[in-house]
Enzyme design. Structure first.
Site, short mmCIF file in Angstrom:
data_model
loop_
_atom_site.label_atom_id
_atom_site.label_comp_id
_atom_site.label_asym_id
_atom_site.label_seq_id
_atom_site.Cartn_x
_atom_site.Cartn_y
_atom_site.Cartn_z
N ARG A 199 7.11 -0.01 2.24
CA ARG A 199 6.88 -1.21 3.05
C ARG A 199 5.77 -2.06 2.46
O ARG A 199 4.89 -1.56 1.76
CB ARG A 199 6.54 -0.83 4.49
CG ARG A 199 5.40 0.15 4.64
CD ARG A 199 5.58 0.89 5.98
NE ARG A 199 4.47 1.78 6.30
CZ ARG A 199 4.39 3.04 5.90
NH1 ARG A 199 5.33 3.57 5.11
NH2 ARG A 199 3.38 3.79 6.26
N ASP A 219 -11.99 -1.66 14.07
CA ASP A 219 -12.38 -1.66 12.65
C ASP A 219 -13.82 -2.10 12.49
O ASP A 219 -14.42 -2.70 13.39
CB ASP A 219 -11.45 -2.61 11.87
CG ASP A 219 -10.03 -2.09 11.85
OD1 ASP A 219 -9.83 -0.96 11.39
OD2 ASP A 219 -9.13 -2.82 12.31
N CYS A 276 -9.52 -14.10 17.75
CA CYS A 276 -10.04 -12.99 18.53
C CYS A 276 -11.40 -12.58 17.97
O CYS A 276 -11.57 -12.49 16.75
CB CYS A 276 -9.07 -11.81 18.46
SG CYS A 276 -7.38 -12.31 18.86
N CYS A 330 -3.94 -18.79 13.37
CA CYS A 330 -3.55 -18.09 14.60
C CYS A 330 -3.63 -19.08 15.76
O CYS A 330 -4.26 -20.13 15.65
CB CYS A 330 -4.51 -16.94 14.91
SG CYS A 330 -4.66 -15.75 13.58
N CYS A 380 -11.49 -9.49 15.53
CA CYS A 380 -10.44 -9.41 14.51
C CYS A 380 -10.95 -8.82 13.19
O CYS A 380 -12.00 -9.22 12.69
CB CYS A 380 -9.89 -10.80 14.24
SG CYS A 380 -8.67 -10.83 12.93
N ASP A 435 -7.73 3.06 11.00
CA ASP A 435 -7.52 2.56 9.64
C ASP A 435 -8.75 3.00 8.86
O ASP A 435 -9.86 2.53 9.15
CB ASP A 435 -7.42 1.02 9.66
CG ASP A 435 -6.03 0.56 9.29
OD1 ASP A 435 -5.54 1.01 8.24
OD2 ASP A 435 -5.47 -0.24 10.05
N ARG A 447 0.83 -1.21 0.00
CA ARG A 447 0.00 0.00 0.00
C ARG A 447 0.87 1.26 0.00
O ARG A 447 0.55 2.24 -0.64
CB ARG A 447 -0.90 -0.05 1.23
CG ARG A 447 -1.88 1.08 1.35
CD ARG A 447 -2.73 0.94 2.61
NE ARG A 447 -3.66 -0.15 2.54
CZ ARG A 447 -3.88 -1.04 3.52
NH1 ARG A 447 -3.19 -0.97 4.64
NH2 ARG A 447 -4.77 -1.99 3.39
N TYR A 448 1.98 1.25 0.73
CA TYR A 448 2.88 2.41 0.83
C TYR A 448 4.18 2.05 0.12
O TYR A 448 4.60 0.89 0.13
CB TYR A 448 3.18 2.72 2.31
CG TYR A 448 1.94 3.00 3.11
CD1 TYR A 448 1.27 4.21 2.99
CD2 TYR A 448 1.41 2.05 3.97
CE1 TYR A 448 0.11 4.47 3.71
CE2 TYR A 448 0.26 2.29 4.70
CZ TYR A 448 -0.38 3.50 4.57
OH TYR A 448 -1.52 3.74 5.28
N LYS A 483 -3.81 4.43 7.41
CA LYS A 483 -3.97 4.60 8.85
C LYS A 483 -3.54 6.02 9.23
O LYS A 483 -2.49 6.48 8.76
CB LYS A 483 -3.03 3.58 9.51
CG LYS A 483 -3.24 3.38 10.97
CD LYS A 483 -2.17 2.45 11.50
CE LYS A 483 -2.29 1.06 10.92
NZ LYS A 483 -1.00 0.43 10.69
N ARG A 530 -9.63 -9.33 10.41
CA ARG A 530 -9.45 -10.34 9.36
C ARG A 530 -10.26 -11.61 9.68
O ARG A 530 -9.94 -12.69 9.19
CB ARG A 530 -7.98 -10.70 9.20
CG ARG A 530 -7.14 -9.57 8.68
CD ARG A 530 -5.77 -10.02 8.17
NE ARG A 530 -5.04 -8.89 7.64
CZ ARG A 530 -3.91 -8.41 8.17
NH1 ARG A 530 -3.38 -8.98 9.23
NH2 ARG A 530 -3.32 -7.37 7.63
S1 SF4 Z 1 -6.34 -10.39 15.93
FE1 SF4 Z 1 -6.93 -11.71 14.21
S2 SF4 Z 1 -5.01 -12.13 13.15
FE2 SF4 Z 1 -4.48 -11.41 15.21
S3 SF4 Z 1 -4.31 -13.25 16.49
FE3 SF4 Z 1 -6.40 -12.48 16.71
S4 SF4 Z 1 -7.55 -13.63 15.15
FE4 SF4 Z 1 -5.40 -13.82 14.61
#
Ligand code: SF4
Length: 343
Positions: free
Chosen positions: A93, A269, A106, A102, A109, A306, A89-90, A313, A111
């Protein structure tokens, strides 16, 4: 010494119920949640009884409430992908999606729609990433993310790092991970040795509540710090978890005691089914303003948003400076206004 994902993680509603983390009365609704979003609680986090920790990992029926503004890809990972597995994106980086798994899943999350589907980036895909980076020397930093890149074996990470280091164009490699906190036993001596190399490896540890920093997590952070890995932290501001001045202050103080510099406090998010976690920007700014007056500068993160849709961000205040005609008005940590003139 054991390496790889912990086989004792709780990955089913049965396991969560047996551990007393969910109630059988919620079972039918939670089946619907689990059908949509993955469940995994690491043994280290299952042992922490605090509500602020459990609320991050234990599925909740409120996740079934999806609001119109919520998105599948809230920060636009997929909109800047020149080759599979890489977000660029930048100019300087690029983000490497080293794996999709994972050690915990979470509940907030961003994602959550993609984590857990599929494993590590394949060898052919990594070859394409390396070829892209070789052709794009403007990229000076590669950021390992996931999923959680530290679920990969030390051997695999070592091979990937060797190839990136051999490019000769990178100044730094950065890992974003939750492993040192949620599964500190995975920070093995072998892993630490792989990260201790000529190409600087920085680590951003995702941690949201002071109770996540157990004694074992402290030892893992100490091992990384001893290997010369600079440690930063990233926290998501979450209602019901940490959106209180006292909790944030305790978290940031505990982090600096473990030689971790608080780096970002993320506004949550617009991920699907996470509305119950979200605070307003005004609430986040008020928390940051309260911390400004009572917490040492080295423990102050930057509060960031973000911008939904992959627009990047940005810091979101609170602001201490406004222009008024021929002068500035600066607000001090106690909220008093002062005039400042450039000349
Ligand atoms: S925030 Fe999302 S990517 Fe990070 S450890 Fe938790 S579930 Fe996995």
């Amino acid at each position: 010494m054991r390496t790889g994902p912990n086989p004792h993680a709780l990955t089913s509603l049965d396991a969560l119920e047996r551990a007393g983390l969910t109630d059988a009365a919620d079972r039918v609704a939670l089946e619907a949640v689990a059908a949509e979003f993955r469940v995994r609680v690491s043994p280290a986090m299952a042992e922490v009884a605090s509500a602020g920790v459990r609320g991050q990992f234990v599925p909740d029926v409120r996740e079934l409430q999806v609001r119109p503004e919520e998105m599948v890809d809230p920060i636009g990972d997929g909109t800047h992908a020149p080759v599979p597995g890489l977000t660029h994106r930048y100019p300087d980086r690029a983000i490497l999606h080293a794996t999709k798994t994972c050690e915990v899943y979470c509940r907030f999350c961003f994602r959550r729609e993609t984590v857990g589907d599929g494993g590590p980036l394949g060898a052919a895909e990594f070859d394409r990433v390396v070829a892209y980076l070789r052709a794009t020397p403007a990229v000076r930093e590669v950021i390992f993310t996931g999923g959680d890149p530290l679920v990969l074996s030390a051997r695999r990470l070592g091979t990937m790092l060797d190839r990136l280091e051999a490019l000769g164009t990178l100044e730094v490699v950065r890992f974003h991970t939750r492993i040192p906190v949620v599964a500190p036993e995975m920070v093995t001596e072998r892993l630490v040795a792989v990260l201790d190399r000529a190409l600087p490896v920085w680590m951003v540890v995702h941690v949201n509540h002071p109770d996540e920093i157990t004694e074992a997590a402290g030892a893992a952070l100490r091992g990384l710090s001893r290997a010369g890995v600079p440690l930063l932290s990233q926290t998501v501001l979450l209602r019901g978890v940490n959106a209180e001045t006292g909790i944030l202050e305790a978290l940031f103080r505990r982090l600096i005691r473990h030689r971790v510099k608080p780096y970002y406090l993320h506004h949550p998010d617009l991920a699907k089914g996470t509305g119950h976690f979200r605070v307003t920007l005004a609430e986040g700014q008020a928390l940051m303003a309260a911390l400004r007056g009572r917490l040492t500068g080295i423990a102050q993160p930057t509060y960031v948003l973000d911008i939904p849709g992959g627009h990047g961000k940005v810091p979101v205040g609170p602001g201490y400076l406004r222009s008024e005609g021929d002068h500035w008005v600066v607000t001090d940590p106690q909220g008093r206004a002062h005039v400042y003139r450039d000349l």
